[in-house]
Scaffold this motif. Structure first.
Motif, PDB file in Angstrom:
ATOM      1  N   VAL A 299      47.101  18.765  18.513  1.00  0.00           N
ATOM      2  CA  VAL A 299      48.237  17.841  19.227  1.00  0.00           C
ATOM      3  C   VAL A 299      47.709  17.408  20.458  1.00  0.00           C
ATOM      4  N   VAL A 300      47.384  16.333  21.083  1.00  0.00           N
ATOM      5  CA  VAL A 300      47.206  16.070  22.392  1.00  0.00           C
ATOM      6  C   VAL A 300      48.529  15.839  22.755  1.00  0.00           C
ATOM      7  N   VAL A 301      48.823  16.602  23.967  1.00  0.00           N
ATOM      8  CA  VAL A 301      50.106  16.466  24.689  1.00  0.00           C
ATOM      9  C   VAL A 301      49.981  15.764  26.013  1.00  0.00           C
ATOM     10  N   ASN A 302      50.585  14.842  26.309  1.00  0.00           N
ATOM     11  CA  ASN A 302      50.629  14.186  27.575  1.00  0.00           C
ATOM     12  C   ASN A 302      49.082  13.663  28.123  1.00  0.00           C
ATOM     13  N   PRO A 303      48.243  13.136  27.439  1.00  0.00           N
ATOM     14  CA  PRO A 303      47.235  12.651  27.896  1.00  0.00           C
ATOM     15  C   PRO A 303      47.162  11.930  29.146  1.00  0.00           C
ATOM     16  N   GLY A 304      48.200  11.048  29.335  1.00  0.00           N
ATOM     17  CA  GLY A 304      48.015  10.418  30.505  1.00  0.00           C
ATOM     18  C   GLY A 304      48.542  11.105  31.829  1.00  0.00           C
ATOM     19  N   LYS A 305      48.745  12.387  31.701  1.00  0.00           N
ATOM     20  CA  LYS A 305      49.177  13.192  32.746  1.00  0.00           C
ATOM     21  C   LYS A 305      48.116  14.108  33.277  1.00  0.00           C
ATOM     22  N   VAL A 306      46.938  13.745  32.915  1.00  0.00           N
ATOM     23  CA  VAL A 306      45.855  14.782  32.989  1.00  0.00           C
ATOM     24  C   VAL A 306      45.371  14.928  34.454  1.00  0.00           C
ATOM     25  N   ASP A 318      55.085  24.057  43.835  1.00  0.00           N
ATOM     26  CA  ASP A 318      56.220  24.286  43.271  1.00  0.00           C
ATOM     27  C   ASP A 318      56.978  22.859  42.655  1.00  0.00           C
ATOM     28  N   GLU A 319      56.066  21.702  42.903  1.00  0.00           N
ATOM     29  CA  GLU A 319      56.504  20.575  42.363  1.00  0.00           C
ATOM     30  C   GLU A 319      56.562  20.625  40.477  1.00  0.00           C
ATOM     31  N   VAL A 320      57.763  20.067  40.250  1.00  0.00           N
ATOM     32  CA  VAL A 320      57.819  20.297  38.764  1.00  0.00           C
ATOM     33  C   VAL A 320      56.943  19.087  38.026  1.00  0.00           C
ATOM     34  N   LEU A 321      56.089  19.435  37.081  1.00  0.00           N
ATOM     35  CA  LEU A 321      55.235  18.207  36.577  1.00  0.00           C
ATOM     36  C   LEU A 321      55.023  18.458  35.259  1.00  0.00           C
ATOM     37  N   GLU A 322      54.552  17.716  34.524  1.00  0.00           N
ATOM     38  CA  GLU A 322      54.002  17.446  33.174  1.00  0.00           C
ATOM     39  C   GLU A 322      52.622  17.477  33.119  1.00  0.00           C
ATOM     40  N   HIS A 323      52.007  18.430  32.326  1.00  0.00           N
ATOM     41  CA  HIS A 323      50.330  18.324  32.283  1.00  0.00           C
ATOM     42  C   HIS A 323      49.919  18.226  30.997  1.00  0.00           C
ATOM     43  N   SER A 324      48.717  17.868  31.076  1.00  0.00           N
ATOM     44  CA  SER A 324      48.000  17.472  29.806  1.00  0.00           C
ATOM     45  C   SER A 324      47.530  18.894  29.008  1.00  0.00           C
TER      46      SER A 324
END
Length: 494
Positions: A299-306, A318-324
């Protein structure tokens, strides 16, 4: 002398809990024939201490180490040195033949003294591996199909209420985690399906069509391997029932990875280019994998957040982010995840080049080991040799239930391997979506059979109605033609 206890015997002698040789299998009636195929397999399990003579030290015992599985309790380090041999047979005659063969083995001969076991004694000497059947337990449908008979073509145009009826009294097939409680994540489809019929039809036209035949349906029986048709159907069913939320998911058929691995990136470029598909707009990309007679799921998760995986784009740790990241689930831990992840990673980079994505990174390949790690959090695993396909279906169900989960965290937590592992344990391992066992897997097989049977009834009625309408239309057309010919003939006579 190389086995822990000489008192252990496969011939029914009494043993304590430390016996090294155990016998298990199906409890049957005393009058049954030894040639009768068991509904459950039998196993011979032997625990042997490794020595230089028997060379068992070459085999791993990592499954028992305290470090990997803290829940495993052992009396001493000596206990950890044991190795296990498991022999599986599927009928009583094979069980007896295997016993006879083992008696002739020089190393095991002393364990198997004690006389012959008769056919009449077999059922007394074996123990059921499965608990007794519970009241109201789901059983396989009575439906019987010819191997080449078309049972169902899915998806087909149907009202949402009829789809809901097909999964009534089921659990995962109805989007739930338990039958008695918990909401279905399919409920979000109600508003989406309220749109005009032509809009629904346009969306259905883009869905991959799966044709299930009798030979596919029969693979849902116990001890059978699921094939690509059944796995594609199950995931398509979930996507169909998710409604608008499915727009954040793309699912490749089971042939995608095989073609990508065998023929390279160019061979699958049309799978996205012809559909004008931008995979970087999706939250999940599901890629079922069949390799070496075994199923697993990427499962590729959040590919656009790479880009969030690069320090040069982050101003505050400390910034809250989503990662690939690449989530890998394998019920036997048999596939080489790093090699397979590299294949998917190369394809993602090719897609990024095709679409002109992530220009901020310059000439850097956006997807690499740092920005796009492969993770395999602990999930339920199979304890037999035939349920890997059902596990992939259950893994897919679990991850799709998390479609609205943010997977958000501090950048500094993600770049630290141990802290990242802790995050995945919290998100996946400890999630209710991944709390299931082998009994649930056996039930899911039966649920899939009920779902297909129920849908096939609706499908057959639609086909029958369509054929009737077609015949009525042809009849009206023929009547109009006859009237026109009669009018024309009369005009000619005049």
């Amino acid at each position: 002398e190389q086995v822990e206890s000489h008192s252990a015997s496969l011939l029914g002698s009494s043993t304590d809990e430390k016996s090294s040789v155990k016998e298990t299998g199906e409890t049957d009636t005393p009058k049954s024939s030894p040639h009768e195929k068991s509904s459950q397999p039998c196993y011979l399990i032997m625990r042997i201490s490794p020595t230089q003579e028997n060379r068992f030290s070459i085999y791993s015992n990592k499954y028992l180490t305290d470090k990997k599985y803290p829940s495993v309790k052992v009396a001493s380090k000596k206990e950890l040195k044991k190795r296990y041999i498991v022999a599986e047979v599927h009928d009583k005659l094979a069980f007896l033949n295997l016993l006879d063969y083992l008696k002739k083995n020089e190393m095991l001969h002393s364990l198997l003294m004690g006389g012959e076991i008769t056919h009449a004694e077999v059922h007394d000497k074996i123990i059921s591996l499965h608990p007794p059947k519970m009241e109201n337990e789901l059983e396989m449908p009575d439906a019987i199909y010819e191997p080449d008979q078309t049972v169902l073509v899915f998806p087909f145009h149907v009202k949402s209420t009829e789809l809901t009826g097909a999964s009534e009294n089921l659990i995962e097939a109805d989007g739930k985690l338990t039958l008695s409680g918990g909401s279905s994540f399919f409920a979000m489809e109600a508003e989406d399906n309220a749109q005009p019929e032509h809009t629904q039809n346009q969306r259905l036209a883009k869905v991959h069509t799966v044709t299930i035949r009798g030979e596919d349906y029969d693979r849902l029986k116990p001890y059978e391997f699921l094939n690509d048709t059944l796995i594609d159907f199950w995931i398509s069913w979930i996507i169909k029932r998710m409604g608008a939320a499915a727009n954040n998911v793309h699912v490749f058929t089971t042939q995608f990875f095989t073609k990508l691995e065998d023929q390279g990136v160019d061979a699958v470029s049309s799978w996205t280019a012809k559909k004008n598909l931008d995979i970087f707009e999706k939250k999940f990309i599901l890629i079922p994998v069949n390799k070496d007679i075994h199923w697993s799921l990427f499962v590729v998760v959040n590919p656009g957040k790479v880009e969030n995986g690069y320090d040069l784009t982050i101003e505050n740790d400390d910034e809250v982010l989503e990662h690939s990241f690449c989530l890998f689930m394998d019920s036997l831990r048999a596939h080489k995840k790093l090699r397979m992840k590299l294949i998917i990673q190369n394809w993602l980079n090719a897609e990024a080049r095709r679409l002109g994505k992530f220009k901020r990174l310059g000439k850097i390949e956006p997807f690499n080991s740092q920005s796009f790690p492969v993770v395999d959090p602990r999930v339920p695993y199979q304890d037999n040799s035939w349920d890997c396909g059902v596990f992939v279906c259950r893994y897919a169900f679990g991850i799709l239930r998390l479609i609205n989960f943010p997977f958000a965290h501090k950048h500094c937590e993600w770049t630290d391997v141990q802290r990242r592992r802790n995050l995945l344990t919290k998100w996946i391992t400890e999630s209710p979506e991944f709390h299931f066992n082998m009994d649930d897997i056996a039930r899911l097989r039966i649920e899939m059979a009920h779902l297909i049977t129920n849908l096939s009834i609706v499908y057959a009625s639609k086909i029958l109605l369509k054929n009737r309408q077609k015949k009525a239309s042809e009849k009206r057309k023929d009547g109009a033609n006859e009237k026109f010919e009669g009018t024309s003939a009369g005009s000619m006579e005049v």
